[in-house]
Design a protein around this motif. Structure first.
Motif, PDB file in Angstrom:
ATOM      1  N   VAL A   1       3.727  -2.623   1.209  1.00 50.87           N
ATOM      2  CA  VAL A   1       2.485  -3.183   1.751  1.00 50.87           C
ATOM      3  C   VAL A   1       2.477  -4.699   1.583  1.00 50.87           C
ATOM      4  CG1 VAL A   1      -0.031  -3.237   1.505  1.00 50.87           C
ATOM      5  CG2 VAL A   1       1.171  -1.061   1.410  1.00 50.87           C
ATOM      6  N   VAL A   2       2.885  -5.186   0.415  1.00 45.89           N
ATOM      7  CA  VAL A   2       2.939  -6.633   0.168  1.00 45.89           C
ATOM      8  C   VAL A   2       3.861  -7.288   1.190  1.00 45.89           C
ATOM      9  CG1 VAL A   2       3.701  -8.420  -1.462  1.00 45.89           C
ATOM     10  CG2 VAL A   2       2.363  -6.471  -2.288  1.00 45.89           C
ATOM     11  N   GLN A   3       5.016  -6.687   1.445  1.00 47.72           N
ATOM     12  CA  GLN A   3       5.984  -7.243   2.385  1.00 47.72           C
ATOM     13  C   GLN A   3       5.420  -7.374   3.808  1.00 47.72           C
ATOM     14  OE1 GLN A   3       9.149  -8.468   2.187  1.00 47.72           O
ATOM     15  NE2 GLN A   3       8.930  -8.393  -0.029  1.00 47.72           N
ATOM     16  N   LYS A   4       4.557  -6.441   4.188  1.00 48.45           N
ATOM     17  CA  LYS A   4       4.041  -6.411   5.562  1.00 48.45           C
ATOM     18  C   LYS A   4       2.702  -7.123   5.724  1.00 48.45           C
ATOM     19  CE  LYS A   4       6.365  -2.032   6.362  1.00 48.45           C
ATOM     20  NZ  LYS A   4       6.194  -0.584   6.447  1.00 48.45           N
ATOM     21  N   SER A   5       2.094  -7.561   4.625  1.00 50.25           N
ATOM     22  CA  SER A   5       0.747  -8.133   4.683  1.00 50.25           C
ATOM     23  C   SER A   5       0.750  -9.612   5.050  1.00 50.25           C
ATOM     24  CB  SER A   5       0.051  -7.971   3.329  1.00 50.25           C
ATOM     25  OG  SER A   5      -0.178  -6.616   3.066  1.00 50.25           O
ATOM     26  N   ASN A   6      -0.349 -10.025   5.645  1.00 50.70           N
ATOM     27  CA  ASN A   6      -0.588 -11.441   5.921  1.00 50.70           C
ATOM     28  C   ASN A   6      -1.240 -12.023   4.666  1.00 50.70           C
ATOM     29  OD1 ASN A   6      -1.637 -13.934   6.671  1.00 50.70           O
ATOM     30  ND2 ASN A   6      -2.175 -13.251   8.736  1.00 50.70           N
TER      31      ASN A   6
END
Length: 118
Positions: A63-68
């Motif tokens: 989730v961190v990798q894909k978040s803005n």
């Protein structure tokens, strides 16, 4: 007792995030979704107390990798900062390979120049 505290924490964090979204309307659906996913998948790694720090799960890091992150940090309010450890947020972001820029801000928290990942 521990389950009650965990439930209260989860409810508090959810309410804080909802309050954040109400007081500071998110300009994009993506940012709102990111905040919700981060709350769900990473909550246990960023809650108080600041220590001990626990390495985040693969699900949290995904989730961190894909978040803005810039958008999410722009919507972190004092209310959110009362229920999560910003020190742990910095730690989790770094452990997930998305370190926050040193000297930048996430909410009102200034990212330290040196981050200890031990």
């Amino acid at each position: 007792m521990a389950r009650s505290l965990a439930y209260c924490f989860a409810l508090s964090l959810t309410l804080a995030l909802l309050l954040t979204l109400t007081v500071h309307p998110v300009t994009s659906e993506e940012c709102s979704n990111d905040m919700s996913k981060l709350s769900t998948k990473c909550r246990q790694y960023v809650k108080y107390p600041a220590n001990p720090k626990i390495d985040p799960s693969k699900e949290c890091c995904d989730v961190v990798q894909k978040s803005n992150i810039k958008c999410v940090c722009g919507h972190v309010t004092k209310e959110v900062e009362k229920v999560i450890s910003m020190e742990k947020v910095v730690y989790v972001a770094a452990k997930c390979g998305r370190p926050l820029a040193k000297g930048s801000k996430c909410g009102s928290y200034q990212i330290p120049k040196a981050i200890n990942l031990v």
